[in-house]
Design a protein around this motif. Sequence first.
Motif, PDB file in Angstrom:
ATOM      1  N   ALA A 232       4.050  -3.477  -8.360  1.00  0.00           N
ATOM      2  CA  ALA A 232       4.746  -4.403  -7.465  1.00  0.00           C
ATOM      3  C   ALA A 232       4.338  -4.186  -6.019  1.00  0.00           C
ATOM      4  O   ALA A 232       4.130  -5.142  -5.258  1.00  0.00           O
TER       5      ALA A 232
ATOM      6  N   VAL B  55       0.699  -5.551  -5.502  1.00  0.00           N
ATOM      7  CA  VAL B  55       0.668  -7.013  -5.400  1.00  0.00           C
ATOM      8  C   VAL B  55       1.212  -7.472  -4.048  1.00  0.00           C
ATOM      9  O   VAL B  55       0.640  -8.355  -3.401  1.00  0.00           O
ATOM     10  N   SER B  56       2.294  -6.864  -3.600  1.00  0.00           N
ATOM     11  CA  SER B  56       2.887  -7.244  -2.320  1.00  0.00           C
ATOM     12  C   SER B  56       1.919  -6.994  -1.165  1.00  0.00           C
ATOM     13  O   SER B  56       1.769  -7.833  -0.267  1.00  0.00           O
TER      14      SER B  56
ATOM     15  N   LEU C 107      -0.866  -9.574  -1.195  1.00  0.00           N
ATOM     16  CA  LEU C 107      -0.412 -10.863  -0.668  1.00  0.00           C
ATOM     17  C   LEU C 107      -0.386 -10.851   0.855  1.00  0.00           C
ATOM     18  O   LEU C 107      -0.729 -11.851   1.499  1.00  0.00           O
TER      19      LEU C 107
ATOM     20  N   LEU D 284       3.793 -19.799  -4.517  1.00  0.00           N
ATOM     21  CA  LEU D 284       3.887 -18.815  -5.600  1.00  0.00           C
ATOM     22  C   LEU D 284       4.159 -17.423  -5.042  1.00  0.00           C
ATOM     23  O   LEU D 284       4.924 -16.644  -5.622  1.00  0.00           O
ATOM     24  N   ALA D 285       3.537 -17.107  -3.891  1.00  0.00           N
ATOM     25  CA  ALA D 285       3.799 -15.813  -3.254  1.00  0.00           C
ATOM     26  C   ALA D 285       5.253 -15.705  -2.824  1.00  0.00           C
ATOM     27  O   ALA D 285       5.866 -14.629  -2.920  1.00  0.00           O
TER      28      ALA D 285
ATOM     29  N   TRP E  92       7.162 -14.809  -5.783  1.00  0.00           N
ATOM     30  CA  TRP E  92       6.967 -13.397  -6.119  1.00  0.00           C
ATOM     31  C   TRP E  92       7.920 -12.516  -5.327  1.00  0.00           C
ATOM     32  O   TRP E  92       8.602 -11.645  -5.884  1.00  0.00           O
ATOM     33  N   PHE E  93       7.975 -12.726  -4.022  1.00  0.00           N
ATOM     34  CA  PHE E  93       8.830 -11.882  -3.191  1.00  0.00           C
ATOM     35  C   PHE E  93      10.312 -12.126  -3.482  1.00  0.00           C
ATOM     36  O   PHE E  93      11.114 -11.184  -3.393  1.00  0.00           O
TER      37      PHE E  93
ATOM     38  N   GLY F  55      11.468 -12.898  -6.436  1.00  0.00           N
ATOM     39  CA  GLY F  55      11.689 -12.194  -7.692  1.00  0.00           C
ATOM     40  C   GLY F  55      11.818 -10.697  -7.504  1.00  0.00           C
ATOM     41  O   GLY F  55      12.703 -10.057  -8.075  1.00  0.00           O
ATOM     42  N   VAL F  56      10.935 -10.112  -6.683  1.00  0.00           N
ATOM     43  CA  VAL F  56      10.993  -8.670  -6.428  1.00  0.00           C
ATOM     44  C   VAL F  56      12.272  -8.305  -5.692  1.00  0.00           C
ATOM     45  O   VAL F  56      12.919  -7.287  -5.988  1.00  0.00           O
TER      46      VAL F  56
END
Length: 219
Positions: free
Chosen positions: A34, A37-38, A41, A71-72, A75-76, A78-79
């Motif tokens: 995680a 990926v962050s 991004l 989408l990014a 992602w954030f 969701g995290v």
Amino acid sequence: MIGDLALRWFVTILFVLSAAECGYALAAGDRRPAAVVSQLLHVVMAVAMAVMAWPSGAALPTVAPMVFFLLATGWFIGVTVSPLGAGHRVAGAYHALMMLAMAWMYAVMNGRLLPGQASYVGDATPAQTGHSGHAGMTMPGMDMSGSDTAVTASGGGYPPYIDALNWLCTIGFAVATVYWLYRYLTVRMSRTPGAGVPLGALCQSMMAAGMAIMFGVML
């Protein structure tokens, strides 16, 4: 693209330094998936913003990057709401908003995706609409013509709600710049002599400053 060459270079340097710091954190920091990926991004975002400040970058397609940063954003979000975001939810929400602001900027650049924008573009003169289909980029201070002639349209030719959101982003990222810089200085002064200085907050301050400038020239 930013019309003023000195300001263009300043913004570019801010984002290049930010990308370098994120890359360093990616190589030497937390290796959890995680976190990787962050950081990736953030690197992509910094590079995209640096490119956007230049004529060639302003001529690139906008829809694919807009979708990518949406989408990014997801992602954030969701995290942030997951157990991984425990203790860092405010920062996670900020990163999600930053990615959303990127998607918004690309949507504005496109010129025809947002409600009411196409009609404003249709009323603009060829000198105001720029090039490569990015008719929405009609900001004072930004030169979208690919030449030495700067855009002169007042107000950017945007519907009022777009101007209002651009103002909100400008002010919001200006405040974030001060916050992250304060946080960096506070942490640095509180560390023991000889200890390493964490650069994450400084990186975020530079990215926020660059975003504030980029939105500012859209006003």
